[in-house]
Scaffold this motif. Structure first.
Motif, PDB file in Angstrom:
ATOM      1  N   LEU B 440      42.354  18.149  57.960  1.00  0.00           N
ATOM      2  CA  LEU B 440      40.909  17.940  57.917  1.00  0.00           C
ATOM      3  C   LEU B 440      40.411  17.430  59.263  1.00  0.00           C
ATOM      4  O   LEU B 440      39.308  17.744  59.702  1.00  0.00           O
ATOM      5  CB  LEU B 440      40.589  16.932  56.805  1.00  0.00           C
ATOM      6  CG  LEU B 440      39.122  16.692  56.522  1.00  0.00           C
ATOM      7  CD1 LEU B 440      38.435  18.003  56.192  1.00  0.00           C
ATOM      8  CD2 LEU B 440      38.960  15.714  55.374  1.00  0.00           C
ATOM      9  N   PRO B 444      38.774  21.622  61.903  1.00  0.00           N
ATOM     10  CA  PRO B 444      37.377  21.874  62.310  1.00  0.00           C
ATOM     11  C   PRO B 444      37.221  21.991  63.819  1.00  0.00           C
ATOM     12  O   PRO B 444      36.333  22.679  64.306  1.00  0.00           O
ATOM     13  CB  PRO B 444      36.634  20.651  61.777  1.00  0.00           C
ATOM     14  CG  PRO B 444      37.465  20.150  60.669  1.00  0.00           C
ATOM     15  CD  PRO B 444      38.873  20.449  61.039  1.00  0.00           C
ATOM     16  N   ILE B 466      28.386  19.236  62.066  1.00  0.00           N
ATOM     17  CA  ILE B 466      29.170  19.366  60.841  1.00  0.00           C
ATOM     18  C   ILE B 466      30.660  19.268  61.130  1.00  0.00           C
ATOM     19  O   ILE B 466      31.418  18.600  60.432  1.00  0.00           O
ATOM     20  CB  ILE B 466      28.808  20.691  60.108  1.00  0.00           C
ATOM     21  CG1 ILE B 466      29.693  20.883  58.871  1.00  0.00           C
ATOM     22  CG2 ILE B 466      28.903  21.897  60.999  1.00  0.00           C
ATOM     23  CD1 ILE B 466      29.440  19.903  57.789  1.00  0.00           C
ATOM     24  N   TRP B 467      31.087  19.907  62.237  1.00  0.00           N
ATOM     25  CA  TRP B 467      32.531  19.899  62.558  1.00  0.00           C
ATOM     26  C   TRP B 467      32.990  18.504  62.942  1.00  0.00           C
ATOM     27  O   TRP B 467      34.074  18.084  62.569  1.00  0.00           O
ATOM     28  CB  TRP B 467      32.836  20.907  63.665  1.00  0.00           C
ATOM     29  CG  TRP B 467      32.209  22.243  63.391  1.00  0.00           C
ATOM     30  CD1 TRP B 467      31.225  22.846  64.098  1.00  0.00           C
ATOM     31  CD2 TRP B 467      32.515  23.122  62.299  1.00  0.00           C
ATOM     32  NE1 TRP B 467      30.894  24.044  63.530  1.00  0.00           N
ATOM     33  CE2 TRP B 467      31.664  24.243  62.423  1.00  0.00           C
ATOM     34  CE3 TRP B 467      33.409  23.074  61.233  1.00  0.00           C
ATOM     35  CZ2 TRP B 467      31.690  25.295  61.533  1.00  0.00           C
ATOM     36  CZ3 TRP B 467      33.439  24.126  60.339  1.00  0.00           C
ATOM     37  CH2 TRP B 467      32.581  25.227  60.496  1.00  0.00           C
ATOM     38  N   LYS B 469      31.629  15.741  61.907  1.00  0.00           N
ATOM     39  CA  LYS B 469      31.623  14.899  60.705  1.00  0.00           C
ATOM     40  C   LYS B 469      32.908  15.115  59.918  1.00  0.00           C
ATOM     41  O   LYS B 469      33.564  14.152  59.502  1.00  0.00           O
ATOM     42  CB  LYS B 469      30.405  15.224  59.843  1.00  0.00           C
ATOM     43  CG  LYS B 469      29.122  14.605  60.365  1.00  0.00           C
ATOM     44  CD  LYS B 469      28.220  14.191  59.207  1.00  0.00           C
ATOM     45  CE  LYS B 469      27.276  13.069  59.592  1.00  0.00           C
ATOM     46  NZ  LYS B 469      26.428  13.332  60.749  1.00  0.00           N
ATOM     47  N   LEU B 470      33.275  16.388  59.722  1.00  0.00           N
ATOM     48  CA  LEU B 470      34.510  16.685  58.984  1.00  0.00           C
ATOM     49  C   LEU B 470      35.709  16.027  59.664  1.00  0.00           C
ATOM     50  O   LEU B 470      36.550  15.403  59.005  1.00  0.00           O
ATOM     51  CB  LEU B 470      34.735  18.202  58.921  1.00  0.00           C
ATOM     52  CG  LEU B 470      33.892  18.973  57.916  1.00  0.00           C
ATOM     53  CD1 LEU B 470      34.118  20.461  58.074  1.00  0.00           C
ATOM     54  CD2 LEU B 470      34.251  18.528  56.499  1.00  0.00           C
ATOM     55  N   ALA B 471      35.769  16.162  61.000  1.00  0.00           N
ATOM     56  CA  ALA B 471      36.916  15.632  61.720  1.00  0.00           C
ATOM     57  C   ALA B 471      36.991  14.116  61.564  1.00  0.00           C
ATOM     58  O   ALA B 471      38.056  13.544  61.362  1.00  0.00           O
ATOM     59  CB  ALA B 471      36.830  16.007  63.192  1.00  0.00           C
ATOM     60  N   ILE B 473      35.835  12.287  59.134  1.00  0.00           N
ATOM     61  CA  ILE B 473      36.297  11.946  57.784  1.00  0.00           C
ATOM     62  C   ILE B 473      37.801  12.157  57.689  1.00  0.00           C
ATOM     63  O   ILE B 473      38.545  11.312  57.166  1.00  0.00           O
ATOM     64  CB  ILE B 473      35.541  12.791  56.734  1.00  0.00           C
ATOM     65  CG1 ILE B 473      34.067  12.386  56.719  1.00  0.00           C
ATOM     66  CG2 ILE B 473      36.162  12.625  55.348  1.00  0.00           C
ATOM     67  CD1 ILE B 473      33.168  13.349  55.987  1.00  0.00           C
ATOM     68  N   GLY B 474      38.277  13.266  58.254  1.00  0.00           N
ATOM     69  CA  GLY B 474      39.717  13.519  58.274  1.00  0.00           C
ATOM     70  C   GLY B 474      40.478  12.391  58.941  1.00  0.00           C
ATOM     71  O   GLY B 474      41.563  12.016  58.503  1.00  0.00           O
TER      72      GLY B 474
END
Lengths: 421, 555, 220, 108
Positions: B440, B444, B466-467, B469-471, B473-474
């Motif tokens: 995760l 991204p 968005i990318w 944010k995903l990273a 969180i990962g």
């Protein structure tokens, strides 16, 4: 906004094909290898395949040769597409318009063949543009990256590297800096504007700063326009330096020695003298210059125009106020000052220009702190030798000297402008 | 288990003879096993620091704009992250910890060739680490150049670049000494009968690694010294205002730093080559191919540095040469993977945690390796160079390859080092958490990079949000997984069950002695005239007892 | 390097019953020599990298380099070449003497090497101080006014001869240490690997100068 | 005292040192005389000077550093290092040559 991933340069197709081929092959290899692995992991897990079923296989030459040679073929395919896309990217057509790109700490400057300088790049669609990319000599590495054009080239101080593109679509596309260059690396942004050919030409041949400028360029003093149009400035400078003839700077109202028929005589350069000098240049030659260089402008420049010129010499100026502000802004923009110094009081890398003039600041000289009043002298020093007095709270070594880049006149107009901020 | 003779935790010899003081017994010990553990603890302390800086950076990038650190701090953070991770964690990581511990054990030797120099390496490592840490707190703070120290920025910036450069130089020197030590040990101290092609594959990988350390590190050492001289005396070699060429520094830097990534990955491959046969319960497929491919990767890996510089202005000709050579490195690497997977064929696979980690790593490293092929292709790399794609590729290869295999090795040799066993169930769950968090966090970034997001950016254009944010969180999941894993290992170390000398039923020599090993390693040294991984029906062919017996003390 | 406790070699037997010696890491002559050779390789890589830089700029600034090379003092440089040659000989002879059991003569030759090395450094000192006196040193105003190639030539000249000089200073230190070891009986006619490695190191220092000298002094 | 049989390796002889020394003296004189005897351009000078330097290096490594009488392992290691350097220099030379002359691919 990054204007999409769609390629808009003539070679974007080749690059995109290469990307799809290598990515596709990679995904294929991945699925194959990981697929086989998972199949084995499932089939030969100790739940399904007990220890007495194990077969000790240690070699299989044909298999080993296969998996050494087969990848080589796939790799050769990947290499080939890398090669073709590089070739398309790097074969610069002989017919091109060369734009000089200079990177400096957190600012790109584009200089066109006719001397126009802009922050963003404006190009006509469908024409070969050659970029001569470099960085200021005392600056650091940058990298000129335009994703939509599939173009990236490092800007190395002291070296010029070429790149090219032919835009296939109008629009605005981001320019980013891809080589780490310090504090404001992520803000070293600009745009490529791809325009229709006629719109580009119209701007290119006009005085407008950008094609989107509504305002006409600030008119020059008509006297200066006349001097420019008649080629006078080729021999007479405006900045005080002696070319073939004496400079126009402060030409009016001074006392000079002139040679009249072999003897020296001191005269005042009044209106009459200047008129005589234009119409009959060889009669009175300023001491130190040689005669016979300039031909008479009788019948070329009308009396009326000569009056305009002399008015210009006198220092007659029009629209001084507006002029100064726009000029100062142009200087700040073209030299990348606003990349580090804001106009609105916010602190970027350097102090803001707002309220800069006249305040009292603490500066670091060597290791000691000193209070100085930020007056004309100080500001001039700060532009020419930025590292000798560094304002407390900021670090030195960020700004390079503008000695030889900005003329005294430029600096004066900047300081004039700061006074009003 | 060590009822016959005490383990190395209980007694040691130091460079000064014997000491009463426990701490001095550790920090002046010349026993290779203790030195390995010294490295282990310092290294993981620095790993924690570097992970924290990375978390801070990811948090700042959660949304666009400046949130809670300023650009300069951000630049220092990624430099700190890079310098610590590369020079203090990954390069010394497997060789200095697992290599130091296992190399003599797997060879059947009583120590490395130069135990005192081994201790000196650790002290140099500590000195380098100290310099790096000190520079955080003085003057303008840690260097902000990135771990690559590219000129002329490294010449111009006000931060403590000289400190960071000196630290890197000293750490390089420590790494050279370890390399020399290992090469001599492998050449001289193999157990009688053990030819080069009877050595365990981990030793083979360390051999290749050590050669890179010896032959490549000096080049970067002298380049860093020249940057220091540039800053202090202005010798002009990399300074464009004096005619120097910054691209030359890039060349010299990558002459070392590219082989350095093979230096990181080769010992990790060695770990995989140990774990796969043990948990497949059968001899490894293509022993010779794997051994020779290590040497080939080291050799060819030396000649591909220019692929870091496709956009730097190097000539088109050399770009193509380097591109071709880079693709060529993929062949021996591929051979290793095919051999491992072929070992799984007709095996009886036991999914213990070390095997889980290894299989997980195969997935992540294959992604890292294949994206390496994508960026090896010249035209494609010009688009992707210095974007998040490269960041993701690097972390998939190094974090998802080297560090994951290091974790696999930590689990695999945990019972040997501590004598205890960790909780299998928790260790497996920790693996799944880390694996999910990892993907995760980094996947991204491939997409962001493809869309043109340049690296080392403090701020970014809004469509990348968005990318990022995903990273971010990962990164939280990943960090939680790490804590979970370390806690499981800690519990195992403190409260775990006794493991016994050979809990995995493995074949190499280190499993034929008590866990933890005794000070002189072996009671009697065996005559090794057999291959390292010999199984019959899933059971090791030989069961030896090489422990030091009471009646036969050595030294 | 020596460990008195392990006087008996450890022997293991293979299936046929043939004896095989286990090499003791504490007393491994071949290993000590191999280790030192690997260290020499790292030195070769360091100097090799500097020659790489030198070649890189020589190609780009050949005229400047040739002109600047003209300005170096070939008499002093040449003298130093001969001094190093002699010192390499005396270092080698000290090893020969030691192995033949002539400890005193061996020490004498080490002293001769030390004296020769000191003379080398003194000459180097005069060379450098002359150049610094006429204003040629990295970052000096005189040098900054000259062409780029000249700046690079002297930048490299000071770096490389400085690095070489540093190696000579370290070499002198090592030789004093070797003398102390001989005096305390740690180096003997049978246990001579430290002196042999010192001799190898000194040959390396000589070897580097063999390339430095023509490249800097004789390319005009 | 020493049981390690390797320690008494090759016999060592002072006359070898003297012979090599005089050879090196001769080569050094040649090095110094070259500019006096013939004036060559840079390329030829480099070839002559480096040729002499490599000859000297060969003798130093072979005799002063005893490689001639050492085990094959040492010889192999030296070949490897020398080959490695030639490849490294070769790659750098290719880059430098194509970068600073107008002969690069794709004529730009």
């Amino acid at each position: 906004m990054l204007e999409g991933i769609k390629g808009v340069s003539s070679f974007a197709g080749e690059v995109d094909l290469a990307i799809w081929v290598v990515v596709g092959l990679s995904i294929l290899i991945f699925l194959l290898v990981v697929g086989v692995m998972f199949y084995f992991l499932y089939k030969y897990s100790n739940k399904r395949h007990s220890r007495d079923q194990i077969k000790n296989i240690e070699h299989n030459l044909p298999l080993e040769i296969t998996w050494t040679v087969a990848p080589m073929i796939l790799l050769a395919v990947m290499f080939y597409y890398g090669y073709t896309s590089l070739k398309a990217m790097r074969t610069i057509p002989a017919q091109n318009m060369e734009v000089k790109v200079t990177g400096q700490m957190w600012f790109w400057t584009h200089e066109y063949p006719n001397g126009k300088k802009t922050k963003d790049l404006y190009v006509p669609i469908g024409e070969n543009i050659k970029l001569a990319i470099t960085a200021k000599k005392n600056d650091v590495l940058h990298s000129y990256y335009v994703p939509a054009l599939r173009l990236k080239q490092d800007a190395v101080p002291g070296k010029i590297y070429n790149a090219w593109f032919k835009a296939t679509q109008t629009g605005a596309f981001d320019i980013l800096c891809a080589e780490y260059c310090g504090t404001r690396h992520s803000y070293m942004l600009a745009k490529v504007y791809v325009l229709e050919k006629d719109k580009f030409d119209e701007w290119y041949n006009s005085d407008k700063k950008t094609p989107f400028d509504k305002k006409e360029k600030i008119p020059l003093h008509p006297g200066l326009t006349l001097l420019n149009d008649n080629g006078c400035t080729g021999c007479h400078s405006l900045d005080g330096s002696a070319l073939v003839g004496p400079s126009y700077k402060d030409i009016f109202g001074r006392k000079v020695k002139v040679a009249v028929d072999g003897s020296l005589k001191e005269i005042l350069t009044d209106e009459n003298y200047l008129k005589r000098a234009i119409l009959n240049p060889d009669a009175e030659i300023v001491d130190g210059y040689s005669g016979g260089m300039m031909s008479s402008y009788k019948d070329i420049i009308s009396d009326e125009d000569i009056d305009k010129i002399i008015d210009y010499f006198k220092g007659g100026k029009i629209e001084v106020k507006v002029d100064k502000k726009a000029k100062a802004m142009a200087i700040l923009d073209n030299n990348g000052c606003t990349g580090c110094h804001s106009l609105d009081g916010s602190v970027l890398v350097g102090p803001s220009y707002k309220g800069m003039f006249g305040r009292t600041v603490k500066v670091k000289i060597g290791d000691s702190l000193k209070e100085v009043v930020s007056n004309e002298d100080y500001l001039k020093r700060a532009i020419l030798e930025p590292d000798t007095e560094v304002v407390d709270g900021f670090s030195g070594g960020m700004m390079s000297s503008y000695k030889g880049i900005l003329s005294d006149e430029d600096i004066d107009s900047l300081i004039e402008y700061f006074k009003g901020l | 288990m060590s009822n016959v003779h005490k383990s190395f935790y209980d007694e040691t010899h130091t460079v000064f003879g014997h000491h009463k003081n426990k701490i001095l017994q550790w920090i002046f010990s010349i026993d290779h096993k203790r030195i390995a553990l010294l490295y282990l603890f310092v290294m993981f302390a620095f790993f924690a620091v570097a992970v924290s800086t990375a978390l801070v950076m990811r948090l700042e990038l959660f949304s666009p704009g400046q949130d809670f650190i300023d650009p300069d701090t951000y630049n220092q953070a990624f430099t700190l992250h890079g310098v610590i991770m590369i020079f203090l964690f990954i390069i010394p990581g497997i060789p200095a910890v697992l290599g130091n511990f296992l190399l003599p054990l797997q060879l059947g030797a009583r120590d490395v060739s130069f135990p005192k120099i081994n201790l000196l390496s650790w002290w140099l490592y500590m000195l380098g680490a100290l310099l790096a840490v000190t520079s955080l707190f003085i003057g303008d703070g840690f260097a902000d150049t990135g771990w690559t120290f590219y000129a002329p920025y490294s010449i111009k910036t006000d931060t403590n670049v000289i400190w960071a450069l000196s630290a890197a130089f000293i750490l390089g020197f420590a790494s050279i000494l370890t390399g020399i030590n290992f090469v001599v040990t492998i050449h001289r101290l193999r157990a009688p009968g053990m030819g080069f092609f009877k050595m365990p594959l981990f030793v083979w990988s360390l051999y290749a690694t050590s050669w890179i350390q010896i032959l490549a590190t000096p080049v970067v050492g002298i380049s860093l010294i020249m940057v220091i001289l540039e800053r202090t005396f202005g010798i002009g070699i990399f300074d464009p205002t004096k005619g120097g060429d910054p691209v030359l520094l890039e060349h010299m830097f990558w002459i070392y730093s590219h082989p350095a990534v093979y230096l990181m990955i080769l010992p990790a491959f060695g770990i995989a080559s140990e774990i796969v046969p043990t948990f497949c319960r059968k001899p490894i497929f293509g022993y010779h191919a794997i051994a020779i491919s290590s040497a080939m990767i080291a050799g060819v890996g030396y000649l591909v540095w220019g692929h870091h510089m496709y956009t730097s202005g190097e000539s088109e000709m050399i770009k193509l040469i380097f591109s071709a050579l880079t693709f060529f490195v993929a062949v021996p690497t591929g051979v290793k993977f095919f051999d491992w997977i072929a070992t799984m064929y007709k095996a009886s696979i036991d999914f213990k945690t070390p095997m889980l980690w290894t299989v997980g790593t195969f997935i992540t490293f294959i992604i890292g390796g294949l994206t390496g092929l994508i960026v090896a292709s010249v035209g494609v790399d010009i688009y992707l160079h210095d974007t998040y794609f490269v960041v993701a590729h690097f972390h998939y290869a190094i974090l998802g390859g080297v560090v994951f295999l290091m974790f696999a090795g930590m689990h695999y040799w945990f019972p040997k080092i501590t004598g205890k066993m960790y909780n299998e169930k928790h260790a497996a769950r920790a693996f799944y958490t880390i694996f999910i968090g990892f993907n995760l966090l980094w996947f991204p970034m491939f997409i962001a990079g493809m869309l043109g997001m340049p690296r080392r950016y403090f701020d970014y254009l809004p469509e990348f949000e968005i990318w990022h944010k995903l990273a971010t969180i990962g990164s939280w999941v990943f960090a939680l997984g790490l804590i979970y894993m370390f806690y499981t290992l800690y519990r195992g170390w403190r409260y775990g069950e006794l493991a016994g000398p050979n809990p995995w039923n493995a074949t190499t020599l280190e499993w034929q002695i008590p866990s933890p090993p005794q000070l002189p390693n072996f009671g009697e040294i065996p005559y090794v005239d057999y291959m390292p991984y010999e199984y019959k029906n899933g059971e090791p062919v030989r069961h030896l007892d090489l422990s030091v017996k009471e009646d036969k003390p050595h030294e | 390097m020596s460990n008195a406790s392990s006087t008996e070699p450890e022997i293991v037997y293979d299936k046929q019953g043939n004896p095989h010696e286990v090499i003791d890491f504490n007393n491994d002559y071949e290993g000590a020599k191999l280790g030192f050779w690997l260290f020499i390789f790292t030195e070769i890589m360091i100097f090799g990298a500097m020659f790489l830089v030198f070649g890189f700029y020589l190609f780009q600034f050949s005229p400047d380099f040739i002109a600047a090379s003209e300005g170096l003092n070939r008499v002093l440089g040449g003298t130093n070449t001969f001094i190093l040659l002699l010192s390499a000989l005396s270092m080698g002879l000290s090893l020969v003497k030691l192995r033949n059991g002539k400890i005193d003569e061996s020490k004498k030759f080490i002293w001769i090497t030390i004296i020769l090395a000191t003379i080398f450094l003194t000459i180097k000192y005069f060379e450098w101080s002359h150049e610094i006196h006429i204003g040629i040193y990295p970052g000096s105003p005189t040098l900054d006014a000259l062409s780029d190639g000249t700046k690079l030539f002297f930048g490299l000249y000071f770096t490389m001869t400085g690095l070489h000089g540093l190696h000579i200073i370290i070499g002198i230190g090592v030789m004093f240490w070797v003398l102390a070891l001989i005096n305390s009986g740690k180096i003997t006619s049978t246990n001579f690997v430290v002196l042999e490695n010192t001799a190898l190191y000194w040959d390396l220092v000589h070897l580097v100068w063999v390339f430095v000298f023509p490249l800097f002094y004789l390319i005009y | 005292m020493n049981t390690n049989s390797n320690q008494e390796s090759h016999p060592i002889n002072a006359s070898v040192y003297y012979n090599v020394f005089f050879l090196l003296i001769g080569l050094t004189v040649l090095t110094l005389l070259q500019p006096v005897i013939i004036n060559l351009d840079l390329g030829s000078t480099l070839i002559v000077q480096l040729g002499i330097a490599f000859t000297k290096a060969f003798f130093i490594v072979a005799y002063y550093m005893h490689i001639k009488s050492s085990s094959p392992l040492f010889k192999k290691l030296i070949y490897t290092t020398v080959v490695l350097w030639f490849v490294l220099y070769g790659l750098m030379a290719i880059d430098t040559y194509y970068r600073y002359t107008p002969n690069d691919l794709f004529n730009n």
